[in-house]
Design an enzyme around this catalytic site. Structure first.
Site, mmCIF file in Angstrom:
data_model
loop_
_atom_site.group_PDB
_atom_site.id
_atom_site.type_symbol
_atom_site.label_atom_id
_atom_site.label_comp_id
_atom_site.label_asym_id
_atom_site.label_seq_id
_atom_site.Cartn_x
_atom_site.Cartn_y
_atom_site.Cartn_z
ATOM 1 N N THR A 246 -8.505 6.838 -1.644
ATOM 2 C CA THR A 246 -9.851 6.306 -1.880
ATOM 3 C C THR A 246 -10.909 7.378 -1.629
ATOM 4 O OG1 THR A 246 -9.631 5.342 0.328
ATOM 5 C CG2 THR A 246 -9.472 3.837 -1.536
ATOM 6 N N LYS B 166 -14.754 8.679 -3.275
ATOM 7 C CA LYS B 166 -15.967 9.005 -2.509
ATOM 8 C C LYS B 166 -16.512 10.368 -2.905
ATOM 9 C CE LYS B 166 -13.971 6.268 1.112
ATOM 10 N NZ LYS B 166 -13.096 6.265 2.294
ATOM 11 N N LYS C 55 -8.334 14.189 5.279
ATOM 12 C CA LYS C 55 -7.523 12.968 5.237
ATOM 13 C C LYS C 55 -6.475 13.112 6.329
ATOM 14 C CE LYS C 55 -6.501 14.091 0.801
ATOM 15 N NZ LYS C 55 -6.741 12.941 -0.066
ATOM 16 N N ARG C 56 -5.719 12.040 6.610
ATOM 17 C CA ARG C 56 -4.668 12.168 7.602
ATOM 18 C C ARG C 56 -3.728 13.322 7.225
ATOM 19 N NH1 ARG C 56 -4.303 8.218 11.800
ATOM 20 N NH2 ARG C 56 -2.367 9.296 12.237
ATOM 21 N N HIS D 24 0.798 -1.231 0.000
ATOM 22 C CA HIS D 24 0.000 0.000 0.000
ATOM 23 C C HIS D 24 0.827 1.276 0.000
ATOM 24 C CE1 HIS D 24 -3.960 -1.860 0.933
ATOM 25 N NE2 HIS D 24 -3.203 -2.786 1.498
ATOM 26 N N LYS E 227 0.920 14.444 1.727
ATOM 27 C CA LYS E 227 -0.433 14.771 1.245
ATOM 28 C C LYS E 227 -0.606 16.278 1.032
ATOM 29 C CE LYS E 227 -2.458 10.772 3.690
ATOM 30 N NZ LYS E 227 -3.145 9.931 2.684
HETATM 31 C C1 KOT Z 1 1.378 1.921 6.416
HETATM 32 C C2 KOT Z 1 1.904 1.621 7.651
HETATM 33 C C3 KOT Z 1 1.114 1.737 8.791
HETATM 34 C C4 KOT Z 1 -0.200 2.160 8.678
HETATM 35 C C5 KOT Z 1 -0.722 2.453 7.429
HETATM 36 C C6 KOT Z 1 0.064 2.346 6.289
HETATM 37 C C7 KOT Z 1 -0.490 2.644 4.984
HETATM 38 C C8 KOT Z 1 -1.659 3.248 4.656
HETATM 39 N N1 KOT Z 1 0.119 2.369 3.886
HETATM 40 N N2 KOT Z 1 -0.620 2.758 2.850
HETATM 41 N N3 KOT Z 1 -1.700 3.285 3.306
HETATM 42 C C9 KOT Z 1 -2.769 3.812 2.434
HETATM 43 O O1 KOT Z 1 -3.512 2.706 1.918
HETATM 44 C C10 KOT Z 1 -4.636 3.111 1.134
HETATM 45 C C11 KOT Z 1 -5.404 1.877 0.723
HETATM 46 O O2 KOT Z 1 -4.719 1.152 -0.236
HETATM 47 C C12 KOT Z 1 -4.186 3.933 -0.064
HETATM 48 O O3 KOT Z 1 -5.325 4.395 -0.752
HETATM 49 C C13 KOT Z 1 -3.323 5.112 0.381
HETATM 50 O O4 KOT Z 1 -2.810 5.748 -0.764
HETATM 51 C C14 KOT Z 1 -2.203 4.622 1.276
HETATM 52 O O5 KOT Z 1 -1.475 5.718 1.780
#
Ligand code: KOT
Length: 833
Positions: free
Chosen positions: A678, A682, A567-568, A374, A573
């Site tokens: 995502t 939405k 978002k976070r 991810h 970002k």
């Molecule tokens: C990585 C480490 C710890 C906690 C969360 C993450 C993390 C979160 N890595 N990627 N994400 C997000 O995942 C979403 C679902 O696929 C993506 O849409 C987003 O771009 C990622 O930042």
């Protein structure tokens, strides 16, 4: 099983089956019954909280029946099951979802009205289940919804944190974290005190010789912590399939506490042991896209993974099949590397406990697992010190070394004498201290690796996992672009828009086949339809404006353009780019004559999102947004023309209110950093346009909805490396408009300049890693285009309708079908009712 039950007994069972309610009157009876018996209260003393409890219990009773039947059906048919392992499930509220999925929300609305309640108020009583940080956890929740709605035999496995993601309060413009204790009353979970697993930590490994003369490893000693299962029903939409999400809670294995010690007067240490055990599932790590390598986090991972695998293997063994059938019956998906120890644990079970040969076991393991990546951010890639793994999980470290040895042997055969290649792909990083690279372990132990949007899947193949493409060939690596569930994110969040869409799409079928939205396209230029569409957007903005007034005291004009970034909070970002842009807009307005100002379009800039508690720079960004808001919102010269709002405690239920109310949302990450995103999906699905960079899923959204329906700006991913290099080794000139913004901050307009000096220095003096200065000009130009475009409301609304019509691809149903076909090889279980 059924055939073995004597007829009279079966007859008694069936004539005594509990009848679920099917209408308003039946619902009311159930609510009153639950208030008076389950809750032991009188209807005279039934407040909104009690009404929420009773309503939930009534719907829960309905779900339980479908849930039991689903589990029986899956056991009986014994087809292949999917297991989705995720450390995060960001579920949000359950009641509204349950009412819509079983198709009885109207009955509940009427029934609650009869009893003296408004359904919105009752729904609003529920505490979000917030066992996640952001996109990764919410994706897992959308996937569970799709798996159930599409009738896949699937289980989610996670941790039952006592504290979910913290609640955010804004005090004097700063984020303050408050613990999220959410389990006080949770009707949606079922403790299974009979489903427990003992989990071992620490200890040592010895060797024994078995009867057949071979040696086997024995892992002994250390301590045991008990895992207790808590089950959460996951109802599908418009289907009786109700799947299970199993969350593990940790407990001291000796029961309440050690009575021996207690009776000997050693109260403290007996209670301490219990508390230490319970600490494992106590709290969700509040970091998004960051791994900090804490021992307790590794303990959480193994605890959850070992309990889940024990459960999965136990279920498989009930079918009495041979191990050679394991991977035909079980598919396990790893949501990022957090559950990677599952690979090692399954190998350990097959080898040490079941006595299989290494190669036979390893073949089963790799056929079972799939791994989803991810993120490419280096700080989020998990690595664990070898010494820590050795201490906590001595047998697992041996197995990891063996996995690595066999893997490197095959690499060496294919790339003889390429020592650098071996060093690069090794699961062990030869650093000081040595580290276990979890992504490498996940790749080696899985049969498929996927990214979450096309650009991201290409990037992992050309950057972080490049060598593995050479080792395994390109077919092991694939893309599954993320999606969202249209049930929650359209039907539930925006019921009026959903109804309007249904009126043009031939009913609610689009909620199960989102491509049917394309039937809307023909109506994009229909003036009457556009009016209805715009009216709904306006009503949603009025609702958000009320919320803003309630929580911040600021009055915003619902006719203004609502520009939203929720978002976070993270430098990649680029909320800092947004707030610098807002300051620039403010300066421009201030520089205008009164006459000129009158011609400007009013805007409301809405921000929301949590900063990780240890992420200092993210907290500074929140502070700047609030500082800017408190100056601009009071400026009478500006009035409605610009308002800046920071909404505290952004979460799933707030997103359900915010997304339908946005005209424009911001997805402006530095190109190549946001794997997918995502919320972009939405917002578009709710009839908003987006301003964004060529990053993550924005690219595919553009391809689907058309370039003229999105506001893209900024540098491309392929140019990022050179730009960064130029900042550090060439000359770095900063856009003059951005310099003016910096100058204003430094003049003290928004409070003590020193508070914000680090944010400015990051751009000016520290290499501007996130390319804020490079993209600023094109960002501002694109905002000018937005203003221009918004002035022509007919065209704007047409763009919105056309975009929604073309969003079919982004349903999480499509993603789940892609995973099922391309990675899991599982089929839906057809329900014959
Ligand atoms: C990585 C480490 C710890 C906690 C969360 C993450 C993390 C979160 N890595 N990627 N994400 C997000 O995942 C979403 C679902 O696929 C993506 O849409 C987003 O771009 C990622 O930042």
């Amino acid at each position: 099983v059924e055939a073995s039950i004597p007829e009279p007994q079966r007859a008694a069972w069936s004539r005594n089956q509990i009848q679920s309610f099917t209408d308003k009157d039946g619902f009311e009876k159930e609510v009153v019954r639950h208030v008076e018996t389950t809750l032991a209260r009188s209807m005279f003393n039934c407040d909104e909280s009690a009404a929420y409890s009773a309503t939930s219990l009534a719907f829960r009773d309905r779900l339980i029946k479908d849930w039991n039947k689903t589990q029986q059906r899956q056991t009986y048919r014994d087809t292949k099951r999917v297991y989705y392992l995720s450390l995060e499930f960001l579920m949000g509220r359950a009641l509204d979802n349950a009412m819509l999925n079983v198709g009885l929300k109207d009955a509940a609305k009427g029934g609650l009205a009869d009893l003296g309640f408004r359904i919105e108020d009752i729904i609003g009583q529920e505490h979000d289940a917030a066992l996640g940080n952001g996109g990764l956890g919410r994706l897992a929740a959308c996937f569970l919804d799709s798996l159930a709605s599409l009738n896949y035999p699937a289980w989610g496995y996670g941790l039952r944190y006592r504290y979910g993601i913290f609640k955010q309060e804004i005090i004097d413009g700063y984020q303050v974290e408050v613990p999220d204790y959410w389990l006080d009353f949770n009707p949606w979970e079922f403790p299974r005190h009979d489903v427990t697993v003992d989990i071992q930590f620490f200890g040592h490994v010895s060797k024994t010789t078995k009867d057949d003369g071979k040696t086997a490893a024995i892992w002994e000693g250390g301590e045991i912590v008990q895992a207790v299962a808590y089950d959460v029903p996951i109802p599908g939409y418009d289907t009786p399939t109700t799947n299970n999400l199993r969350l593990w809670s940790s407990k001291a294995s000796g029961g309440e506490f050690d009575f021996q010690k207690f009776n000997n007067g050693d109260y403290e240490s007996s209670v301490a042991e219990q508390q230490r055990a319970e600490t494992i599932s106590a709290v969700l790590y509040p970091n998004d896209n960051l791994e900090r390598g804490k021992e307790l986090r590794l303990k959480q991972q193994y605890f959850w993974v070992a309990a889940s695998l024990y459960d999965i293997v136990r279920r498989f063994k009930k079918s009495k099949r041979g191990w050679n059938e394991f991977a035909d019956q079980v598919a396990i998906q790893l949501n990022d590397t957090h559950p990677t120890l599952a690979i090692v644990e399954l190998q350990r079970i097959l080898l040490d406990i079941e006595g299989l040969e290494w190669d036979v076991a390893w073949d089963i393991v790799t056929k079972t697992f799939g791994y989803t990546n991810h993120t490419v951010l280096p700080e989020a890639l998990e690595k664990w010190p070898v010494g820590l793994v050795q201490y906590l999980l001595p047998r697992h470290l041996q197995i990891i070394y063996d996995i690595n040895l066999y893997f490197l042997q095959t690499v060496e055969k294919a790339f003889p004498k390429d020592r650098d290649m071996l060093t690069r792909v090794s699961i062990i990083e030869e650093s000081q201290p040595k580290m276990v690279r979890m992504a490498h372990l996940a790749i080696v132990g899985s049969h498929k690796v996927n990214g979450v949007a096309e650009l991201h899947s290409d990037l992992i193949k050309t950057t972080i996992f490049k060598d593995f493409v050479e080792v395994y060939g390109p077919d092991k690596f694939t893309n599954v672009t993320n999606g969202i569930t249209p049930r929650r994110w359209l039907h539930q969040a925006n019921p009026r828009l959903s109804e309007l869409i249904a009126s043009k799409c031939g009913g609610n079928g689009f909620l199960k086949d989102l491509t049917q939205l394309n039937r809307l396209e023909a109506h994009a230029k229909d003036a009457a339809f556009r009016r209805e569409w715009a009216e709904i957007k306006y009503a949603n903005k009025v609702r958000l404006a009320k919320h803003i007034k309630n929580v911040t005291g600021v009055t915003v004009n619902p006719a203004a353009l609502f520009d939203v970034q929720v978002k976070r909070i993270h430098e990649y970002k680029r909320q800092q780019l947004n707030i610098f842009g807002v300051i620039h807009r403010y300066l421009t307005l201030k520089g205008m004559s009164v006459e000129e100002r009158k011609k400007q379009l009013p805007r409301v800039s809405v921000f929301g999102g949590k900063a990780a508690p240890g992420y200092w720079m993210a907290k500074q960004i929140i502070h700047l947004i609030n500082a800017v808001g408190s100056v601009i919102n009071k400026d009478e010269e500006i009035g409605d023309l610009l308002k800046v709002i920071f909404l505290e405690d952004y979460n799933v239920s707030k997103a359900e209110m915010i997304c339908p109310a946005s005209d424009l949302s911001e997805h402006i990450s530095t190109a190549g950093t946001e794997a997918s995103g995502t919320s972009n999906m939405k917002f578009v699905l709710n009839g908003g346009l987006i301003i964004g960079t060529c990053d993550g899923a924005n690219i595919e959204i553009t391809r689907e909805i058309g370039e003229s329906n999105i506001f893209l700006f900024g540098n491309l991913a392929e140019d990022v490396e050179d730009l960064r290099h130029a900042h550090n080794y060439g000359s770095h000139s900063i856009d003059s408009d951005l310099e003016k913004v910096f100058g204003t901050i430094e003049s003290g307009t928004f409070g003590t300049p020193h508070d914000f000096s680090a944010m400015i220095a990051a751009v000016r003096h520290h290499g501007d890693y996130y390319l804020v200065s490079d993209d600023f000009h094109s960002y501002m130009e694109t905002h000018r285009l937005v203003d221009e475009s918004y002035r022509n409301q007919d065209e704007w609304v047409s763009k919105c309708i056309t975009s929604v019509a073309r969003m079919g691809f982004f349903s999480s149903d499509r993603c789940i079908n892609e995973y099922a076909d391309g990675i899991w090889n599982v089929e839906p279980l057809v329900v014959q009712e």
